[in-house]
Design a protein around this motif. Structure first.
Motif, PDB file in Angstrom:
ATOM      1  N   GLN A  13       0.808  -1.208   0.000  1.00  0.00           N
ATOM      2  CA  GLN A  13       0.000   0.000   0.000  1.00  0.00           C
ATOM      3  C   GLN A  13       0.841   1.257   0.000  1.00  0.00           C
ATOM      4  N   ALA A  14       2.140   1.158   0.310  1.00  0.00           N
ATOM      5  CA  ALA A  14       3.013   2.326   0.317  1.00  0.00           C
ATOM      6  C   ALA A  14       3.622   2.605  -1.044  1.00  0.00           C
ATOM      7  N   MET A  67      -1.351 -17.048 -13.936  1.00  0.00           N
ATOM      8  CA  MET A  67      -1.649 -15.983 -12.982  1.00  0.00           C
ATOM      9  C   MET A  67      -2.619 -14.993 -13.624  1.00  0.00           C
ATOM     10  N   ARG A  68      -3.390 -14.324 -12.788  1.00  0.00           N
ATOM     11  CA  ARG A  68      -4.264 -13.246 -13.231  1.00  0.00           C
ATOM     12  C   ARG A  68      -3.829 -11.962 -12.533  1.00  0.00           C
ATOM     13  N   TYR A  69      -3.840 -10.874 -13.287  1.00  0.00           N
ATOM     14  CA  TYR A  69      -3.402  -9.584 -12.754  1.00  0.00           C
ATOM     15  C   TYR A  69      -4.347  -8.469 -13.197  1.00  0.00           C
ATOM     16  N   ARG A  70      -4.383  -7.419 -12.405  1.00  0.00           N
ATOM     17  CA  ARG A  70      -4.931  -6.139 -12.843  1.00  0.00           C
ATOM     18  C   ARG A  70      -3.745  -5.382 -13.418  1.00  0.00           C
ATOM     19  N   ALA A  71      -3.827  -4.957 -14.677  1.00  0.00           N
ATOM     20  CA  ALA A  71      -2.655  -4.411 -15.345  1.00  0.00           C
ATOM     21  C   ALA A  71      -3.038  -3.290 -16.303  1.00  0.00           C
ATOM     22  N   SER A 109      -3.275   2.402  -6.044  1.00  0.00           N
ATOM     23  CA  SER A 109      -4.732   2.462  -6.216  1.00  0.00           C
ATOM     24  C   SER A 109      -5.103   3.272  -7.453  1.00  0.00           C
ATOM     25  N   GLU A 110      -4.351   4.333  -7.727  1.00  0.00           N
ATOM     26  CA  GLU A 110      -4.632   5.124  -8.926  1.00  0.00           C
ATOM     27  C   GLU A 110      -4.354   4.320 -10.190  1.00  0.00           C
ATOM     28  N   LEU A 111      -3.290   3.541 -10.190  1.00  0.00           N
ATOM     29  CA  LEU A 111      -2.988   2.718 -11.356  1.00  0.00           C
ATOM     30  C   LEU A 111      -4.007   1.603 -11.521  1.00  0.00           C
ATOM     31  N   LEU A 112      -4.448   1.041 -10.417  1.00  0.00           N
ATOM     32  CA  LEU A 112      -5.471  -0.006 -10.493  1.00  0.00           C
ATOM     33  C   LEU A 112      -6.759   0.528 -11.107  1.00  0.00           C
ATOM     34  N   GLY A 113      -7.021   1.821 -10.916  1.00  0.00           N
ATOM     35  CA  GLY A 113      -8.210   2.451 -11.481  1.00  0.00           C
ATOM     36  C   GLY A 113      -7.940   3.214 -12.763  1.00  0.00           C
ATOM     37  N   HIS A 114      -6.760   3.018 -13.365  1.00  0.00           N
ATOM     38  CA  HIS A 114      -6.406   3.703 -14.608  1.00  0.00           C
ATOM     39  C   HIS A 114      -7.456   3.392 -15.681  1.00  0.00           C
ATOM     40  N   PRO A 115      -7.801   4.358 -16.537  1.00  0.00           N
ATOM     41  CA  PRO A 115      -8.829   4.111 -17.564  1.00  0.00           C
ATOM     42  C   PRO A 115      -8.543   2.910 -18.458  1.00  0.00           C
ATOM     43  N   GLN A 116      -7.259   2.575 -18.647  1.00  0.00           N
ATOM     44  CA  GLN A 116      -6.934   1.440 -19.508  1.00  0.00           C
ATOM     45  C   GLN A 116      -6.614   0.166 -18.715  1.00  0.00           C
ATOM     46  N   ALA A 117      -6.780   0.200 -17.410  1.00  0.00           N
ATOM     47  CA  ALA A 117      -6.513  -0.995 -16.597  1.00  0.00           C
ATOM     48  C   ALA A 117      -7.558  -2.061 -16.887  1.00  0.00           C
ATOM     49  N   ILE A 147      -0.151  -4.499 -11.467  1.00  0.00           N
ATOM     50  CA  ILE A 147      -0.145  -3.728 -10.215  1.00  0.00           C
ATOM     51  C   ILE A 147      -0.723  -4.586  -9.106  1.00  0.00           C
ATOM     52  N   GLU A 148       0.015  -4.739  -8.043  1.00  0.00           N
ATOM     53  CA  GLU A 148      -0.446  -5.535  -6.903  1.00  0.00           C
ATOM     54  C   GLU A 148      -1.482  -4.747  -6.104  1.00  0.00           C
ATOM     55  N   ASP A 149      -2.623  -5.341  -5.882  1.00  0.00           N
ATOM     56  CA  ASP A 149      -3.683  -4.715  -5.098  1.00  0.00           C
ATOM     57  C   ASP A 149      -3.385  -4.933  -3.613  1.00  0.00           C
ATOM     58  N   PRO A 150      -3.201  -3.858  -2.839  1.00  0.00           N
ATOM     59  CA  PRO A 150      -2.910  -4.032  -1.411  1.00  0.00           C
ATOM     60  C   PRO A 150      -3.970  -4.842  -0.671  1.00  0.00           C
ATOM     61  N   GLN A 151      -5.204  -4.815  -1.184  1.00  0.00           N
ATOM     62  CA  GLN A 151      -6.271  -5.568  -0.543  1.00  0.00           C
ATOM     63  C   GLN A 151      -6.247  -7.041  -0.912  1.00  0.00           C
ATOM     64  N   HIS A 152      -5.561  -7.365  -2.000  1.00  0.00           N
ATOM     65  CA  HIS A 152      -5.456  -8.750  -2.459  1.00  0.00           C
ATOM     66  C   HIS A 152      -4.022  -9.014  -2.907  1.00  0.00           C
ATOM     67  N   PRO A 153      -3.098  -9.078  -1.971  1.00  0.00           N
ATOM     68  CA  PRO A 153      -1.677  -9.221  -2.334  1.00  0.00           C
ATOM     69  C   PRO A 153      -1.388 -10.513  -3.072  1.00  0.00           C
ATOM     70  N   TRP A 154      -0.383 -10.457  -3.934  1.00  0.00           N
ATOM     71  CA  TRP A 154       0.043 -11.643  -4.668  1.00  0.00           C
ATOM     72  C   TRP A 154       0.771 -12.602  -3.750  1.00  0.00           C
ATOM     73  N   PRO A 155       0.858 -13.857  -4.123  1.00  0.00           N
ATOM     74  CA  PRO A 155       1.585 -14.825  -3.284  1.00  0.00           C
ATOM     75  C   PRO A 155       3.085 -14.549  -3.321  1.00  0.00           C
TER      76      PRO A 155
END
Length: 269
Positions: A16-17, A57-61, A34-42, A106-114
């Motif tokens: 999250q930092a 693996m699945r990612y938000r990217a 969080s801003e990148l996770l919500g990027h218009p092209q994410a 982008i790693e989501d702080p609420q759902h961290p990668w393994p």
């Protein structure tokens, strides 16, 4: 040389930092995770054969091209990880609309990668991944994780003349030099030249072609743990799908050529 610095990470313990700062042609913009996770092209993407996790693996990217405004296909970029791994990346590959496509996961702080392995951190908070990598022969060294920054630089030949083969070098040696840039520079320096702080120099004080006899160097590149087994070993093996037998011969030929140049210069002193 125009300046581009993508990704100065400020990491304080957890994802999250994380903050991504982009400096492009003198301008600068910062994004939090969080801003990148919500990027218009994410979007959510599926990676069928993830190089780092060795499984799907699945990612938000975000398409990496969306963060490279003003960069042209002829430019050169470098992705530097927190541990000093420095991947050289032609901009044309990152900007391509066909074949392999580059994404910033982008790693989501609420759902961290393994974690990458037991006792290790994850590949986040930022990880360069590819869809359809085989279409453009993307190698494992072009999947940098824990990316700290991506910056625009001059071509390797201009930055590090100490890596250049002799003017009369064969076509095979010159091909080996290109393979060295793609597969070795992310971790190693040679003749002290390079930006990586990850692995040892490959020509000073000695070249691996000098201390690996017979076929042991080929075996080491294919499967490092088959010759030197230790838990902390970080060098990956290069399969024939990544580096064909001919390409491996050309890479070793370049290394041997650079050893000869070093010896010639030493004798001339």
């Amino acid at each position: 040389m125009k300046a581009l610095f993508l990704a100065l990470l400020v990491i304080s313990g957890t994802a999250q930092a994380a903050q991504l700062e982009v400096q492009l042609n003198g301008g600068q913009r910062s994004w939090s995770s969080s801003e990148l996770l919500g990027h218009p092209q994410a979007r959510d993407i599926q990676i069928d054969e993830d190089v780092s996790y060795k499984r799907p693996m699945r990612y938000r990217a975000v398409p990496i091209s969306a963060l490279l405004d003003g960069v042209s296909a002829g430019d050169h970029l470098q992705a530097v990880a927190l541990d000093g791994f420095a991947a050289e990346l032609p901009a044309a590959t990152l900007l391509a609309r066909e074949g392999a496509k580059a994404w910033l996961a982008i790693e989501d702080p609420q759902h961290p990668w393994p974690p990458l392995a037991k006792g290790k951190p994850s590949a986040g908070p930022f990880y360069l991944v590819w869809t359809d990598p085989a279409a453009s022969q993307i190698g494992p060294e072009q999947w940098p994780f824990q990316v700290a920054r991506i910056r625009q630089l001059a071509a390797v030949e201009q930055r590090f003349p100490a890596l250049l083969p002799a003017a009369d070098a064969s076509a095979e040696v010159r091909t080996g030099f290109a393979l060295y840039q793609k597969n070795c520079m992310a971790c190693h320096r040679l003749n002290g030249a390079g930006d990586s702080e990850f692995g040892p120099d490959l020509n000073i004080p000695h070249n691996p072609t000098e201390y690996f006899t017979g076929d042991f160097l080929r075996q080491y590149i294919r499967d490092p743990q088959s010759l030197r087994r230790w838990p902390q070993g970080r060098m990956p093996g290069f399969t024939e799908q990544v580096l064909s037998e001919q390409e491996l011969s050309e890479l070793i030929g370049y290394l041997a050529h650079m050893a000869e140049i070093r010896e010639q210069r030493s004798e001339g002193q």
